[in-house]
Design a protein around this motif. Structure first.
Motif, mmCIF file in Angstrom:
data_model
loop_
_atom_site.group_PDB
_atom_site.id
_atom_site.type_symbol
_atom_site.label_atom_id
_atom_site.label_comp_id
_atom_site.label_asym_id
_atom_site.label_seq_id
_atom_site.Cartn_x
_atom_site.Cartn_y
_atom_site.Cartn_z
ATOM 1 N N THR A 186 -3.655 -13.890 -0.713
ATOM 2 C CA THR A 186 -5.027 -13.771 -0.196
ATOM 3 C C THR A 186 -5.409 -12.286 -0.088
ATOM 4 N N PRO A 187 -6.706 -12.005 0.028
ATOM 5 C CA PRO A 187 -7.119 -10.611 0.262
ATOM 6 C C PRO A 187 -6.491 -10.059 1.546
ATOM 7 N N GLU A 188 -6.386 -10.905 2.568
ATOM 8 C CA GLU A 188 -5.788 -10.449 3.835
ATOM 9 C C GLU A 188 -4.329 -10.072 3.614
ATOM 10 N N GLY A 189 -3.633 -10.917 2.829
ATOM 11 C CA GLY A 189 -2.225 -10.637 2.518
ATOM 12 C C GLY A 189 -2.095 -9.325 1.768
ATOM 13 N N ALA A 190 -2.994 -9.101 0.814
ATOM 14 C CA ALA A 190 -2.948 -7.843 0.046
ATOM 15 C C ALA A 190 -3.185 -6.661 0.990
ATOM 16 N N ALA A 191 -4.178 -6.804 1.871
ATOM 17 C CA ALA A 191 -4.496 -5.708 2.811
ATOM 18 C C ALA A 191 -3.297 -5.419 3.707
ATOM 19 N N HIS A 192 -2.640 -6.462 4.161
ATOM 20 C CA HIS A 192 -1.475 -6.306 5.026
ATOM 21 C C HIS A 192 -0.391 -5.495 4.321
ATOM 22 N N ARG A 193 -0.127 -5.828 3.063
ATOM 23 C CA ARG A 193 0.928 -5.130 2.320
ATOM 24 C C ARG A 193 0.514 -3.698 1.977
ATOM 25 N N ILE A 194 -0.753 -3.494 1.679
ATOM 26 C CA ILE A 194 -1.219 -2.119 1.398
ATOM 27 C C ILE A 194 -1.030 -1.269 2.649
ATOM 28 N N ARG A 195 -1.435 -1.824 3.791
ATOM 29 C CA ARG A 195 -1.292 -1.073 5.053
ATOM 30 C C ARG A 195 0.173 -0.767 5.320
ATOM 31 N N TRP A 196 1.041 -1.738 5.040
ATOM 32 C CA TRP A 196 2.479 -1.537 5.277
ATOM 33 C C TRP A 196 2.978 -0.359 4.430
ATOM 34 N N LEU A 197 2.591 -0.354 3.168
ATOM 35 C CA LEU A 197 3.061 0.727 2.288
ATOM 36 C C LEU A 197 2.495 2.082 2.722
ATOM 37 N N LEU A 198 1.228 2.081 3.126
ATOM 38 C CA LEU A 198 0.627 3.362 3.546
ATOM 39 C C LEU A 198 1.285 3.863 4.838
ATOM 40 N N HIS A 199 1.778 2.929 5.620
ATOM 41 C CA HIS A 199 2.436 3.278 6.870
ATOM 42 C C HIS A 199 3.895 3.715 6.642
ATOM 43 N N HIS A 200 4.476 3.248 5.540
ATOM 44 C CA HIS A 200 5.864 3.613 5.195
ATOM 45 C C HIS A 200 5.824 4.391 3.883
ATOM 46 N N ARG A 201 5.171 5.535 3.916
ATOM 47 C CA ARG A 201 4.882 6.280 2.685
ATOM 48 C C ARG A 201 6.135 6.600 1.883
ATOM 49 N N ASP A 202 7.248 6.823 2.568
ATOM 50 C CA ASP A 202 8.466 7.177 1.837
ATOM 51 C C ASP A 202 8.975 6.027 0.971
ATOM 52 N N ARG A 203 8.553 4.799 1.302
ATOM 53 C CA ARG A 203 8.995 3.661 0.488
ATOM 54 C C ARG A 203 8.265 3.610 -0.865
ATOM 55 N N ILE A 204 7.111 4.268 -0.952
ATOM 56 C CA ILE A 204 6.339 4.188 -2.205
ATOM 57 C C ILE A 204 7.144 4.770 -3.381
ATOM 58 N N PRO A 205 7.627 6.022 -3.292
ATOM 59 C CA PRO A 205 8.429 6.518 -4.433
ATOM 60 C C PRO A 205 9.758 5.785 -4.598
ATOM 61 N N GLU A 206 10.338 5.322 -3.492
ATOM 62 C CA GLU A 206 11.608 4.576 -3.617
ATOM 63 C C GLU A 206 11.393 3.291 -4.420
ATOM 64 N N MET A 207 10.362 2.551 -4.050
ATOM 65 C CA MET A 207 10.082 1.314 -4.787
ATOM 66 C C MET A 207 9.655 1.640 -6.214
ATOM 67 N N GLY A 208 8.942 2.742 -6.358
ATOM 68 C CA GLY A 208 8.491 3.149 -7.699
ATOM 69 C C GLY A 208 9.671 3.392 -8.624
ATOM 70 N N LYS A 209 10.729 3.947 -8.096
ATOM 71 C CA LYS A 209 11.903 4.220 -8.941
ATOM 72 C C LYS A 209 12.563 2.904 -9.376
ATOM 73 N N VAL A 210 12.697 1.998 -8.425
ATOM 74 C CA VAL A 210 13.264 0.681 -8.763
ATOM 75 C C VAL A 210 12.379 0.011 -9.825
ATOM 76 N N ALA A 211 11.070 0.147 -9.637
ATOM 77 C CA ALA A 211 10.108 -0.486 -10.544
ATOM 78 C C ALA A 211 10.307 0.019 -11.974
ATOM 79 N N ARG A 212 10.429 1.328 -12.127
ATOM 80 C CA ARG A 212 10.576 1.895 -13.480
ATOM 81 C C ARG A 212 11.894 1.420 -14.115
ATOM 82 N N ASP A 213 12.966 1.437 -13.336
ATOM 83 C CA ASP A 213 14.257 0.991 -13.876
ATOM 84 C C ASP A 213 14.205 -0.480 -14.289
ATOM 85 N N TYR A 214 13.484 -1.251 -13.514
ATOM 86 C CA TYR A 214 13.361 -2.685 -13.784
ATOM 87 C C TYR A 214 12.660 -2.919 -15.136
ATOM 88 N N VAL A 215 11.591 -2.160 -15.369
ATOM 89 C CA VAL A 215 10.883 -2.307 -16.651
ATOM 90 C C VAL A 215 11.784 -1.835 -17.791
#
Ligand code: UDP
Length: 412
Positions: free
Chosen positions: A352-381
């Motif tokens: 849902t849009p609410e679910g998306a907003a919740h996850r966006i807020r979570w990531l913005l609140h845990h900024r250090d997780r963005i590059p960490e997840m990004g690295k996993v993401a690139r390796d996965y592809v």
């Protein structure tokens, strides 16, 4: 401009190259024809662009043909698309006639090359009827469905299944999409070309110039969704999510997309998006030309978080493109997005849009997780969704189809 196979050695290594060349040697000289309904716009054209070059490079005599259609034809086939993805759509006798007539006109033009080919790949429903119109075909015909056909609207699927059944094999992106059909079905998820303009590394200067061109603020978080303006991509839901997030964070949003020549609905959805954006200066709705690959590449790199809030999705190459650029993706919990987005690892699946907003807020609140997840993401592809894996699976299934393997569902 697609690259020759050797160009990918630096990305995937020499062993992969050798394996592809060995497979190519077994198929050398075969005449292969791919047929779809648009040369630009959307994921299928994106894939065929490199696939033709690489199949030729490993020794196959490969051609790409595009069927020509009228506006009524593409309206009908867009209804097929919507119906196969589960929407209740009504198709009259006249609509089915339009579909048949346009396929017939294309068959007149394409029959010599199609009947003579060793292998024909027909992509999606638009050209699916060609098989009936080529009675003297010599080779094997494979129907490749790129869309989410897991819960089709039955009257539409019944009509199309009559054609699909005639093929020697079919290919779906994931097991959930496979259908009861009287021939082998192969499961092959799509992939991206890491060296295309869409995905190649860009200089910081080029990325910054795109930021300047669209007036994006470097000091505030940026959310990006790249998609054709299609209801199943839920651009309005993305705006709702953005508005939720805006209550607590000064985010900006880019919704960028263009049309595909086989998608007549785009204009209307674009208008709906503009209305939903309501002239908010921090929502950038961009209508891009078909060759805006480097612009899209830069926008994906400028994003802090990429969104692909589809409610139905065959695969979602835009997700793969974003993951490859080291971006976590907030994706709709549907179809091929589920293959790519893994909660807390490469992004988050939402309903849902609410679910998306919740996850966006979570990531913005845990900024250090963005590059960490990004690295996993690139390796996965790198591991699963680059074009070399895709080519290997196509070559393998071609060998299998030509040798007459009779298993029902095959994960190559
Ligand atoms: N794309 C593009 N321009 C646009 C919108 C999308 O070049 O304005 C590209 C996008 O980068 C991706 C493909 O078209 O490579 C869309 O593929 P996807 O599987 O995400 O969705 P489809 O359009 O096939 O449903």
């Amino acid at each position: 401009m697609s690259q020759p196979l050797g160009a990918y050695e630096g990305v995937v290594g020499g062993a992969v190259m050798r394996q592809l060349r060995n497979l190519g040697d077994k198929l050398k000289g075969l005449r292969v024809v791919h047929v779809n309904s648009t040369r630009e716009g959307g994921g299928v054209a994106e894939i065929l662009d490199w696939m033709i070059t690489l199949m030729r490079d490993v020794g196959l005599d490969t051609a790409w043909e595009v069927i020509h259609g009228t506006t009524p034809f593409f309206e009908v086939t867009k209804s097929f698309h919507n119906g196969l993805q589960g929407k209740a759509v009504y198709l009259s006798q006249k609509d089915w006639r339009t579909y048949w007539d346009v396929n017939q006109e294309n068959a007149e033009r394409l029959r010599p090359i199609l009947e003579d080919a060793h292998l024909v790949f027909i992509h999606d429903p638009q050209p699916a009827a060609l098989i009936e119109l080529c009675p003297n075909r010599k080779g094997k015909w494979i129907w490749r469905a790129h869309i989410d056909i897991s819960r089709p609207y039955h009257p539409v699927w019944r009509g199309l299944r009559a054609y699909a059944e005639k093929y020697d094999a079919s290919i779906f992106s994931m097991a959930e999409f496979a259908q009861p059909l009287p021939h082998p079905q192969f499961l092959v998820p799509p992939s991206i070309d890491p060296l295309s303009d869409k995905n190649v590394d860009l200089t910081p200067a080029e990325i910054e110039s795109v930021r300047g061109e669209y007036g994006l603020d470097p000091d505030r978080p940026l959310l990006v969704q790249i998609s054709r303006f299609d209801r199943f991509k839920d651009p309005v839901g993305v705006i709702q999510a953005y508005r939720e997030v805006r209550k607590v964070s000064p985010v900006q949003l880019v919704l960028a997309g263009g049309g595909a020549t086989d998608d007549p609905e785009g204009k209307q959805i674009f208008e709906e998006v503009l209305e939903a954006a309501d002239k908010d200066p921090d929502i950038h709705v961009l209508l891009l030309p078909p060759n805006a690959h480097r612009t899209i590449n830069a926008l994906q790199r400028l994003a802090d978080i990429v969104i692909q809030k589809s409610t139905k999705e065959g695969f979602g190459l835009t997700v793969t493109e974003a993951l490859w650029k080291g971006k976590p993706v907030i994706g709709g919990d549907t179809g091929g997005i589920r293959l790519q987005v893994i909660n807390y690892y490469t992004g988050f699946l939402v309903n849902t849009p609410e679910g998306a907003a919740h996850r966006i807020r979570w990531l913005l609140h845990h900024r250090d997780r963005i590059p960490e997840m990004g690295k996993v993401a690139r390796d996965y592809v790198r591991e699963y969704y680059l074009l070399t894996r895709h080519l290997r699976e196509y070559l393998t299934l071609m060998l299998s189809v030509l040798s007459g393997v009779q298993h029902r569902v095959i994960q190559v």
